[in-house]
Design a protein around this motif. Structure first.
Motif, mmCIF file in Angstrom:
data_model
loop_
_atom_site.group_PDB
_atom_site.id
_atom_site.type_symbol
_atom_site.label_atom_id
_atom_site.label_comp_id
_atom_site.label_asym_id
_atom_site.label_seq_id
_atom_site.Cartn_x
_atom_site.Cartn_y
_atom_site.Cartn_z
ATOM 1 N N GLU A 165 0.790 -1.164 0.048
ATOM 2 C CA GLU A 165 -0.061 -0.168 -0.006
ATOM 3 C C GLU A 165 0.721 1.485 -0.112
ATOM 4 O OE1 GLU A 165 -1.899 -2.107 3.497
ATOM 5 O OE2 GLU A 165 -3.710 -0.933 2.926
ATOM 6 N N GLU A 166 2.143 1.153 0.359
ATOM 7 C CA GLU A 166 3.039 2.541 0.439
ATOM 8 C C GLU A 166 3.396 2.681 -0.880
ATOM 9 O OE1 GLU A 166 6.012 2.264 3.400
ATOM 10 O OE2 GLU A 166 4.625 1.933 5.106
ATOM 11 N N PHE A 167 3.476 1.895 -1.870
ATOM 12 C CA PHE A 167 4.241 1.971 -3.160
ATOM 13 C C PHE A 167 3.218 2.359 -4.375
ATOM 14 C CE2 PHE A 167 6.649 -0.609 -0.273
ATOM 15 C CZ PHE A 167 7.931 -0.231 -0.555
ATOM 16 N N THR A 168 3.817 3.245 -5.424
ATOM 17 C CA THR A 168 2.927 3.452 -6.367
ATOM 18 C C THR A 168 3.703 2.635 -7.637
ATOM 19 O OG1 THR A 168 2.498 5.512 -5.603
ATOM 20 C CG2 THR A 168 1.983 5.376 -7.811
ATOM 21 N N TYR A 169 2.669 2.112 -8.430
ATOM 22 C CA TYR A 169 3.384 1.211 -9.695
ATOM 23 C C TYR A 169 3.514 2.238 -10.835
ATOM 24 C CZ TYR A 169 3.969 -2.769 -12.711
ATOM 25 O OH TYR A 169 4.387 -3.553 -13.532
ATOM 26 N N ARG A 170 4.669 2.148 -11.680
ATOM 27 C CA ARG A 170 4.931 2.924 -12.755
ATOM 28 C C ARG A 170 4.909 1.824 -14.058
ATOM 29 N NH1 ARG A 170 5.023 4.741 -16.995
ATOM 30 N NH2 ARG A 170 5.958 6.569 -17.702
ATOM 31 N N GLY A 171 5.527 0.927 -13.832
ATOM 32 C CA GLY A 171 5.535 -0.219 -15.075
ATOM 33 C C GLY A 171 6.808 -0.806 -15.278
ATOM 34 N N ASP A 172 6.695 -1.136 -16.359
ATOM 35 C CA ASP A 172 8.206 -1.893 -16.965
ATOM 36 C C ASP A 172 9.526 -1.151 -17.071
ATOM 37 O OD1 ASP A 172 9.925 -3.413 -18.453
ATOM 38 O OD2 ASP A 172 8.427 -4.448 -19.957
ATOM 39 N N ALA A 173 10.311 -1.557 -16.223
ATOM 40 C CA ALA A 173 11.394 -0.863 -16.040
ATOM 41 C C ALA A 173 12.575 -1.038 -17.394
ATOM 42 C CB ALA A 173 12.402 -1.220 -14.699
ATOM 43 N N SER A 174 12.281 -1.957 -18.065
ATOM 44 C CA SER A 174 13.221 -2.377 -19.384
ATOM 45 C C SER A 174 13.223 -1.598 -20.348
ATOM 46 C CB SER A 174 12.915 -3.963 -19.536
ATOM 47 O OG SER A 174 11.732 -3.943 -20.429
ATOM 48 N N VAL A 175 12.129 -0.886 -20.577
ATOM 49 C CA VAL A 175 12.144 0.338 -21.564
ATOM 50 C C VAL A 175 12.971 1.268 -21.197
ATOM 51 C CG1 VAL A 175 9.825 -0.419 -22.466
ATOM 52 C CG2 VAL A 175 9.967 1.092 -20.800
ATOM 53 N N GLN A 176 13.769 1.853 -22.467
ATOM 54 C CA GLN A 176 14.629 2.854 -22.308
ATOM 55 C C GLN A 176 14.088 4.006 -23.183
ATOM 56 O OE1 GLN A 176 17.423 3.013 -20.342
ATOM 57 N NE2 GLN A 176 16.720 1.120 -19.279
ATOM 58 N N ARG A 177 14.431 5.031 -22.832
ATOM 59 C CA ARG A 177 14.088 6.421 -23.520
ATOM 60 C C ARG A 177 14.870 6.375 -24.577
ATOM 61 N NH1 ARG A 177 11.137 11.104 -23.101
ATOM 62 N NH2 ARG A 177 11.630 12.948 -24.334
ATOM 63 N N PRO A 178 14.405 6.505 -25.962
ATOM 64 C CA PRO A 178 15.429 6.590 -26.966
ATOM 65 C C PRO A 178 16.109 7.990 -27.089
ATOM 66 C CG PRO A 178 13.231 6.232 -28.045
ATOM 67 C CD PRO A 178 13.136 6.432 -26.609
ATOM 68 N N SER A 179 17.185 8.168 -27.661
ATOM 69 C CA SER A 179 17.769 9.555 -27.862
ATOM 70 C C SER A 179 16.754 10.484 -28.551
ATOM 71 C CB SER A 179 19.154 9.274 -28.624
ATOM 72 O OG SER A 179 18.777 8.905 -29.695
ATOM 73 N N GLY A 180 17.314 11.648 -28.420
ATOM 74 C CA GLY A 180 16.292 12.974 -28.801
ATOM 75 C C GLY A 180 16.032 12.738 -30.594
ATOM 76 N N PHE A 237 7.455 5.316 -30.810
ATOM 77 C CA PHE A 237 6.225 4.683 -30.404
ATOM 78 C C PHE A 237 6.491 3.285 -29.763
ATOM 79 C CE2 PHE A 237 4.540 0.690 -32.469
ATOM 80 C CZ PHE A 237 3.226 0.539 -32.114
ATOM 81 N N ARG A 238 7.557 2.698 -29.918
ATOM 82 C CA ARG A 238 7.960 1.585 -29.129
ATOM 83 C C ARG A 238 8.110 1.744 -27.669
ATOM 84 N NH1 ARG A 238 8.609 -2.955 -31.865
ATOM 85 N NH2 ARG A 238 9.552 -3.959 -29.900
ATOM 86 N N TYR A 239 8.800 2.994 -27.343
ATOM 87 C CA TYR A 239 9.277 3.372 -26.059
ATOM 88 C C TYR A 239 7.792 3.804 -25.205
ATOM 89 C CZ TYR A 239 10.279 6.665 -22.253
ATOM 90 O OH TYR A 239 10.722 7.454 -21.222
ATOM 91 N N VAL A 240 6.901 4.429 -25.984
ATOM 92 C CA VAL A 240 5.703 5.031 -25.190
ATOM 93 C C VAL A 240 4.706 3.758 -25.041
ATOM 94 C CG1 VAL A 240 3.782 6.554 -25.268
ATOM 95 C CG2 VAL A 240 6.252 7.345 -25.905
ATOM 96 N N TYR A 241 4.581 2.959 -26.060
ATOM 97 C CA TYR A 241 3.248 2.077 -26.302
ATOM 98 C C TYR A 241 3.806 0.739 -25.959
ATOM 99 C CZ TYR A 241 0.957 6.338 -27.405
ATOM 100 O OH TYR A 241 0.222 7.706 -27.303
ATOM 101 N N VAL A 242 4.807 0.247 -26.433
ATOM 102 C CA VAL A 242 4.789 -1.423 -26.947
ATOM 103 C C VAL A 242 5.472 -1.938 -25.561
ATOM 104 C CG1 VAL A 242 5.992 -3.229 -28.095
ATOM 105 C CG2 VAL A 242 5.123 -1.126 -29.219
ATOM 106 N N ARG A 243 4.814 -2.965 -25.058
ATOM 107 C CA ARG A 243 5.329 -3.778 -23.627
ATOM 108 C C ARG A 243 5.514 -5.298 -23.987
ATOM 109 N NH1 ARG A 243 6.126 0.817 -23.230
ATOM 110 N NH2 ARG A 243 5.727 2.305 -21.628
ATOM 111 N N ALA A 244 6.625 -5.756 -23.762
ATOM 112 C CA ALA A 244 6.908 -6.996 -23.501
ATOM 113 C C ALA A 244 5.533 -7.800 -22.814
ATOM 114 C CB ALA A 244 8.069 -7.624 -23.060
ATOM 115 N N ASN A 245 5.157 -7.494 -21.615
ATOM 116 C CA ASN A 245 4.165 -7.868 -20.779
ATOM 117 C C ASN A 245 4.335 -9.546 -20.548
ATOM 118 O OD1 ASN A 245 1.526 -7.882 -19.546
ATOM 119 N ND2 ASN A 245 0.571 -8.536 -21.165
ATOM 120 N N PRO A 246 5.503 -9.689 -20.045
ATOM 121 C CA PRO A 246 5.702 -11.157 -19.618
ATOM 122 C C PRO A 246 4.990 -12.043 -18.616
ATOM 123 C CG PRO A 246 7.511 -9.915 -18.621
ATOM 124 C CD PRO A 246 6.379 -8.883 -19.380
ATOM 125 N N LYS A 247 4.845 -13.111 -19.118
ATOM 126 C CA LYS A 247 3.815 -13.995 -18.003
ATOM 127 C C LYS A 247 5.147 -14.652 -17.216
ATOM 128 C CE LYS A 247 0.295 -16.346 -19.089
ATOM 129 N NZ LYS A 247 -0.248 -17.693 -19.741
#
Lengths: 94, 416
Positions: free
Chosen positions: A14-29, A37-47
């Protein structure tokens, strides 16, 4: 689930807030549209095993990288996001 | 067999011992023209409409467990079409129209009950956004009524209107919305599809997709290879896992959503009410239990069970809206795995693999969409073009920027 914060010790989810997958890396400018597009929207969503960002919003306000299993919810490791990966890992409660 | 009062009397004379099986226990044939993966509401509806509307044959539905064992069997049964945006509202209004005739269409009582859905508002600003949404609904040919506090009291007198922190100023009512019997929807579509010759194959898990030269050729399953010219995926929370078999990366995350039912009560609430100051929606089932739900647990999960802090959170919101809920005991709770998309809206589209079609991203609004989702997915698979009302539900909208973000939360699936 309880997360072992490297600064505060083991605390309830309860003390923590979720952000999401940590493996995505912001591309260079100057990267192309597809890369952003891949950085913002595509997720591996592993089981299974996933590394993800959690914010200790109800505690020390540190950003953490938690390695967790999405099927069993077992937590394998917790480290501060500012630390380079592979160092300073601590075990966490499931 | 057609269900009617005559068949009921006839079977009653025989002591109800002679009812035929509702669907065949089909064994897979070596190949089909069309294979739908996922024997839930959307998959079964798709198969039904492929056979009924498009007159297609050689169709199978593969289900890894039993029919209707996924989210169609674990939801809060709410049916509504109260959306704001162009890409959503025509689709859900189309769905609501299908719901209205569904029991007759399927010759199976899905117990659709248009008891109305009321969204409560608690401030002038919130009223303005609800008026805007209500007007959008009316412009799309749907129905919407703005209720003042007396209007809310009339429909749901148990609500704490004078709540010290979140007083209720009124509500947006959609009278034609309501609830349906969730399992019966799966069973009705299954029975309809089966009677039109669709093979419903249970306990058949897909383990791989055979793809050659960019076209799908068939599926590897726990019951062996099955050839298929076209494959439609309708597997909700398992979409990413199946898409991985075709090297497709999707804008989808899987999250667990819990729902709850209390002990049975005498008639208490004859409409559906949603809170405006917390995520909470409640109705009463025909068995008397209050059925309600709230937020996602909030983190990626493939486990069909939720955490306890969320149970407490939902119960707190419920008690804030209807204080007398405090006296009730929760009888059961369950969790389902939602295919959360990056803008909170669904995807019914082709993929870059020829013959592979995608039906996903239902977030936690999949139940109400069941008939329209099946109708539009069948249209897409049969014609290779999107149905008019599903034209916005495209996979490439995330790249092109034509998002359908009803809540305005951005690419944060756990907030939609």
């Amino acid at each position: 689930m309880r997360i072992n914060c490297p600064y505060c010790g083991e605390r309830s989810i309860e003390e923590f807030t979720y952000r999401g997958d940590a493996s995505v890396q912001r591309p260079s400018g100057d990267a192309d549209l597809e890369a952003f597009f891949r950085y913002v929207y595509v997720r591996a969503n592993p089981k299974g095993r996933i590394a993800e960002h959690w914010h200790h919003s109800g505690g020390c306000h540190a950003w953490l990288v938690v390695e967790r299993d999405t099927l069993s919810h077992e937590i394998f490791s917790v480290r501060a996001a500012r630390e380079p990966s592979g160092g300073g890992e601590r075990g966490g409660g499931a | 067999m057609k269900y009617s009062v005559f068949s009921l009397v006839r079977q009653a004379m025989k002591g109800h011992a002679d009812w035929p099986r509702v669907w065949r226990m089909a064994k897979p044939r070596p190949a089909y023209d069309i294979v739908i993966v996922g024997g839930g509401g959307h998959g079964l509806a798709t198969a039904y409409y492929l056979a009924k509307v498009h007159g297609l044959k050689r169709i199978a539905v593969l289900e890894k467990s039993w029919l209707g064992s996924g989210n169609i069997g674990r939801n809060t049964t709410i049916v509504r079409a109260n959306y704001l945006l162009e890409g959503n509202e025509p689709f859900y209004e189309f769905s609501l129209k299908l719901w209205e005739g569904l029991s007759q269409e399927l010759d199976y009582n899905v117990m659709f009950s248009p008891r109305g859905v009321i969204n409560l508002y608690h401030s002038d600003a919130q009223r303005d956004t609800f008026v805007r949404r209500g007007n959008a609904m009316l412009l799309h040919g749907s129905d919407a009524v703005l209720l003042d506090p007396d209007g809310v009291r009339h429909y749901a007198p148990m609500i704490d209107m004078e709540n010290g922190r979140f007083p209720v100023h009124g509500g947006l009512l959609q009278p034609r919305a309501g609830t349906a019997r969730h399992d019966a929807v799966a069973w009705g579509f299954a029975r309809g599809a089966d009677s039109l010759g669709v093979d419903l194959i249970q306990n058949c898990e897909v383990t791989g997709l055979s793809i050659r030269n960019g076209r799908v050729e068939g599926l590897e399953t726990s019951l062996g290879h099955i050839g298929a010219e076209k494959v439609g995926l309708a597997v909700a929370g398992n979409t990413s896992d199946l898409a991985r078999m075709a090297d497709l990366d999707l804008p989808i995350e899987s999250h667990v959503l819990q729902a709850f039912v209390t002990e049975g009560l005498k008639p208490f609430l004859d409409t559906v009410v949603t809170y405006g100051m917390g995520h909470f929606y409640i109705s009463q089932s025909d068995k008397g239990g209050l059925v309600f739900g709230g937020d996602l647990d909030g983190y990626n999960s493939y486990a069909r069970r939720g955490n306890l802090p969320l149970v407490e959170h939902v119960a707190e919101i419920g008690a804030s809206m209807i204080p007398r809920l405090k006296r009730l005991r929760i009888l059961r709770s369950w969790g389902g795995i939602m295919d959360m998309s990056m803008d909170g809206s669904p995807i019914i589209d082709t993929t870059r693999i020829g013959g592979l079609y995608l039906n996903t991203g239902w977030c936690y609004g999949g139940f109400k969409a069941t008939p329209a989702s099946g109708w539009c997915f069948a249209h897409l698979i049969a014609n290779d073009t999107s149905h008019d009302v599903a034209r916005g539900l495209r996979l490439d909208r995330f790249l092109s920027g034509h998002l359908i973000d009803e809540a305005g939360h951005g690419a944060q699936p756990n907030l939609h």
